[in-house]
Design a protein around this motif. Structure first.
Motif, PDB file in Angstrom:
ATOM      1  N   THR A 137       0.701  -1.114   0.177  1.00 21.19           N
ATOM      2  CA  THR A 137       0.053  -0.050   0.158  1.00 21.19           C
ATOM      3  C   THR A 137       0.952   1.497   0.047  1.00 21.19           C
ATOM      4  O   THR A 137       2.129   1.154   0.084  1.00 21.19           O
ATOM      5  N   SER A 138       0.143   2.487  -0.093  1.00 19.75           N
ATOM      6  CA  SER A 138       0.929   3.674   0.058  1.00 19.75           C
ATOM      7  C   SER A 138      -0.097   4.856   0.532  1.00 19.75           C
ATOM      8  O   SER A 138      -1.187   4.290   0.917  1.00 19.75           O
ATOM      9  N   THR A 139       0.369   5.992   0.665  1.00 20.89           N
ATOM     10  CA  THR A 139      -0.448   6.995   1.014  1.00 20.89           C
ATOM     11  C   THR A 139       0.143   8.214   0.266  1.00 20.89           C
ATOM     12  O   THR A 139       0.791   8.154  -0.639  1.00 20.89           O
ATOM     13  N   ILE A 140      -0.753   9.394   0.654  1.00 18.67           N
ATOM     14  CA  ILE A 140      -0.431  10.637  -0.297  1.00 18.67           C
ATOM     15  C   ILE A 140       0.236  11.716   0.664  1.00 18.67           C
ATOM     16  O   ILE A 140      -0.477  11.855   1.912  1.00 18.67           O
ATOM     17  N   VAL A 141       1.441  12.237   0.455  1.00 22.71           N
ATOM     18  CA  VAL A 141       1.937  13.036   1.100  1.00 22.71           C
ATOM     19  C   VAL A 141       2.323  14.407   0.455  1.00 22.71           C
ATOM     20  O   VAL A 141       2.208  14.305  -0.764  1.00 22.71           O
ATOM     21  N   PHE A 142       3.003  15.453   1.018  1.00 22.25           N
ATOM     22  CA  PHE A 142       3.111  16.886   0.208  1.00 22.25           C
ATOM     23  C   PHE A 142       4.795  16.845   0.273  1.00 22.25           C
ATOM     24  O   PHE A 142       5.525  16.556   1.098  1.00 22.25           O
ATOM     25  N   LEU A 143       5.223  17.035  -0.949  1.00 16.47           N
ATOM     26  CA  LEU A 143       6.772  17.195  -1.129  1.00 16.47           C
ATOM     27  C   LEU A 143       6.703  18.988  -1.312  1.00 16.47           C
ATOM     28  O   LEU A 143       6.263  19.287  -2.106  1.00 16.47           O
ATOM     29  N   ASN A 145       6.089   7.010  -1.906  1.00 14.46           N
ATOM     30  CA  ASN A 145       7.243   6.524  -2.559  1.00 14.46           C
ATOM     31  C   ASN A 145       7.889   7.561  -3.426  1.00 14.46           C
ATOM     32  O   ASN A 145       9.346   7.451  -3.475  1.00 14.46           O
ATOM     33  N   GLU A 146       7.231   8.278  -4.047  1.00 17.45           N
ATOM     34  CA  GLU A 146       7.944   9.144  -5.023  1.00 17.45           C
ATOM     35  C   GLU A 146       8.506  10.468  -4.157  1.00 17.45           C
ATOM     36  O   GLU A 146       9.552  10.843  -4.692  1.00 17.45           O
ATOM     37  N   VAL A 197      -4.076  14.095   8.203  1.00 20.11           N
ATOM     38  CA  VAL A 197      -4.954  12.842   7.459  1.00 20.11           C
ATOM     39  C   VAL A 197      -4.739  12.702   6.115  1.00 20.11           C
ATOM     40  O   VAL A 197      -4.206  13.779   5.250  1.00 20.11           O
ATOM     41  N   SER A 198      -4.845  11.371   5.542  1.00 19.79           N
ATOM     42  CA  SER A 198      -4.431  11.120   4.301  1.00 19.79           C
ATOM     43  C   SER A 198      -5.634   9.767   3.910  1.00 19.79           C
ATOM     44  O   SER A 198      -6.581   9.453   4.650  1.00 19.79           O
ATOM     45  N   ILE A 199      -5.249   9.056   2.907  1.00 24.74           N
ATOM     46  CA  ILE A 199      -5.920   7.912   2.382  1.00 24.74           C
ATOM     47  C   ILE A 199      -5.080   6.740   2.194  1.00 24.74           C
ATOM     48  O   ILE A 199      -3.911   7.018   1.695  1.00 24.74           O
ATOM     49  N   LEU A 200      -5.568   5.524   2.724  1.00 24.45           N
ATOM     50  CA  LEU A 200      -4.705   4.451   2.443  1.00 24.45           C
ATOM     51  C   LEU A 200      -4.913   3.970   0.899  1.00 24.45           C
ATOM     52  O   LEU A 200      -5.781   3.608   0.461  1.00 24.45           O
ATOM     53  N   CYS A 201      -3.767   3.967   0.234  1.00 21.80           N
ATOM     54  CA  CYS A 201      -3.734   3.948  -1.338  1.00 21.80           C
ATOM     55  C   CYS A 201      -3.289   2.249  -1.539  1.00 21.80           C
ATOM     56  O   CYS A 201      -2.461   1.794  -0.894  1.00 21.80           O
ATOM     57  N   TYR A 245       7.331   1.462  -0.476  1.00 18.89           N
ATOM     58  CA  TYR A 245       5.981   1.067  -0.698  1.00 18.89           C
ATOM     59  C   TYR A 245       5.658   0.617   1.028  1.00 18.89           C
ATOM     60  O   TYR A 245       6.684  -0.175   1.549  1.00 18.89           O
ATOM     61  N   ARG A 246       4.386   0.683   1.426  1.00 15.48           N
ATOM     62  CA  ARG A 246       4.018  -0.299   3.024  1.00 15.48           C
ATOM     63  C   ARG A 246       3.861  -1.389   2.442  1.00 15.48           C
ATOM     64  O   ARG A 246       2.900  -1.902   1.867  1.00 15.48           O
ATOM     65  N   PRO A 247       4.814  -2.504   2.933  1.00 13.97           N
ATOM     66  CA  PRO A 247       4.464  -3.985   2.805  1.00 13.97           C
ATOM     67  C   PRO A 247       3.293  -4.352   3.652  1.00 13.97           C
ATOM     68  O   PRO A 247       2.807  -3.787   4.648  1.00 13.97           O
ATOM     69  N   SER A 248       2.892  -5.496   3.052  1.00 15.33           N
ATOM     70  CA  SER A 248       1.822  -5.997   3.673  1.00 15.33           C
ATOM     71  C   SER A 248       1.972  -7.018   4.984  1.00 15.33           C
ATOM     72  O   SER A 248       0.912  -7.119   5.790  1.00 15.33           O
ATOM     73  N   ASP A 249       3.096  -7.545   4.624  1.00 13.72           N
ATOM     74  CA  ASP A 249       3.607  -8.474   5.787  1.00 13.72           C
ATOM     75  C   ASP A 249       3.998  -7.663   6.965  1.00 13.72           C
ATOM     76  O   ASP A 249       4.781  -6.744   7.006  1.00 13.72           O
ATOM     77  N   GLN A 250       3.186  -7.850   8.164  1.00 14.90           N
ATOM     78  CA  GLN A 250       3.112  -7.015   9.383  1.00 14.90           C
ATOM     79  C   GLN A 250       4.799  -6.960  10.002  1.00 14.90           C
ATOM     80  O   GLN A 250       5.116  -6.109  10.639  1.00 14.90           O
TER      81      GLN A 250
END
Length: 364
Positions: free
Chosen positions: A135-141, A234-235, A254-258, A299-304
């Protein structure tokens, strides 16, 4: 003597014709029903159509998958990549670009390919976690020092802020950007009419509306346009890594789980005879080795267990450099997900289809 020689010559000719016919029928049989399938000595060619920000991820992943598959299945495989705006990529596959697998930015883009009759129903159940291995999420650069003091979504509607974000009509990441902003304004207690007004102001500040996430990054980082880039996590980290000291990541409140979605393009894989390798290619994304590569590419891995190794203990929401200890995941951010918007079918119809909210606010 002459009769014996003629008989022997005819027998030899007949044997040659028989052998050639046998070879020909064998080759034809191996190709029937599996056009493009490789023999045991040839490399299988697999095409993965993906979206903009996964270029580095899949370059690294393919480098471990190819030897893994040969070692475990006794067959060489060569993976070819295609990248672009996720929505555009989905349309390309639906219109004839032959992908064995798609690894797109969101379920809704994969559904476009399914609606074209190329992917069987139930693709979100074919692999674990709704067929979303990372997964990923949205941030500001922002630029170094954050000269415009941009810290949250509300700052993006100020008149002095220039925003860079891709076009939701062609980019899956841009849809996530839009929905994350919508969620923020909703949490501020705004009515739907007020949210639309805020989103209109935000897109009124957009300097460049690129077709994909990588193009948007280029506009901001290389062409020096705008004050803030709405970016995949990741970008943003890749920009910190490639341009040390020039940029900072701001993690909004706040953001969103992509949830990027992967799927076998069933009709194409059947045609190419690549069904087995295509399934293994996507299944192996869940392996520990692949999950490590996903985390190393931000990227956020799904394996905890793997996820936990990359969680940051720093409280600050501004990141000025890639952490030396590799712990980059901000686990404290409040994330909504697509279910908040009724799923992708409802979200597309309401926000992104022709004449829907995005068209209304951006055309005005």
């Amino acid at each position: 003597m002459k009769a014996k020689k003629v008989t022997a010559a005819l027998a030899a000719a007949a044997l040659t014709v028989f052998l050639l016919a046998g070879c020909g029928s064998g080759s034809q049989g191996s190709g029937s029903g599996s056009e493009g399938a490789a023999s045991e000595t040839e490399a299988i060619e697999l095409t993965n159509v993906s979206y903009d920000p996964t270029r580095e991820l899949y370059a690294a992943y393919n480098a471990i998958f190819e030897p893994y598959y040969e070692e475990n299945f006794g067959q060489k495989v060569t993976v070819t990549q295609s990248h672009g705006g996720s929505g555009k990529q989905a349309l390309e596959v639906a219109n004839g670009l032959e992908a064995d697998v798609v690894t797109l930015a969101l379920e809704g883009d994969v559904q476009v390919v399914a609606d074209a009759g190329l992917i069987d129903d139930g693709f979100t159940s074919e692999f674990d976690l709704d067929s979303s291995p990372y997964t990923s999420t949205i941030v500001f650069l922002v630029r170094s020092g954050n000269p415009k003091s941009i810290y949250d979504w509300g700052d993006l509607i100020r008149e002095d802020v220039g925003v860079i974000t891709p076009n939701p009509k062609t980019s899956g990441g841009a849809m996530w950007n839009y929905l994350a902003a919508w969620y923020y304004f909703e949490l501020q207690g705004q009515t739907e009419e007020e949210i639309l007004a805020s989103i209109r102001k935000l897109y009124g500040n957009v300097v460049v509306l690129d077709s994909g996430a990588r193009g948007a990054t280029t506009s901001f980082v290389e062409n020096k346009q705008g004050d803030v880039l709405l970016a995949w996590e990741n970008e943003a980290f890749l920009s910190l890594k490639e341009y040390p000291g020039e940029y900072e990541i701001v993690v909004p409140s706040v953001s969103i789980l992509c949830q990027p979605t992967v799927a076998v393009v069933d009709e194409v894989a059947k045609k190419h005879g690549t069904e087995e390798v295509a399934r293994e290619y996507l299944s192996y994304l869940y392996s520990e080795a692949a999950q490590e590569i996903e985390a190393q590419n931000f990227y956020r891995p799904s394996d905890q267990e793997v996820y936990g190794r990359y969680v940051s203990t720093e409280e600050a929401n501004t990141i000025t450099e890639v952490p030396a200890d590799g712990k980059w995941i901000k686990d404290s951010i409040s994330l909504t997900d697509i279910t908040h918007f009724g799923g992708w079918s409802e979200a597309r119809a309401k926000h992104f289809s022709d004449g829907a909210y995005f068209d209304q606010i951006y055309e005005q």
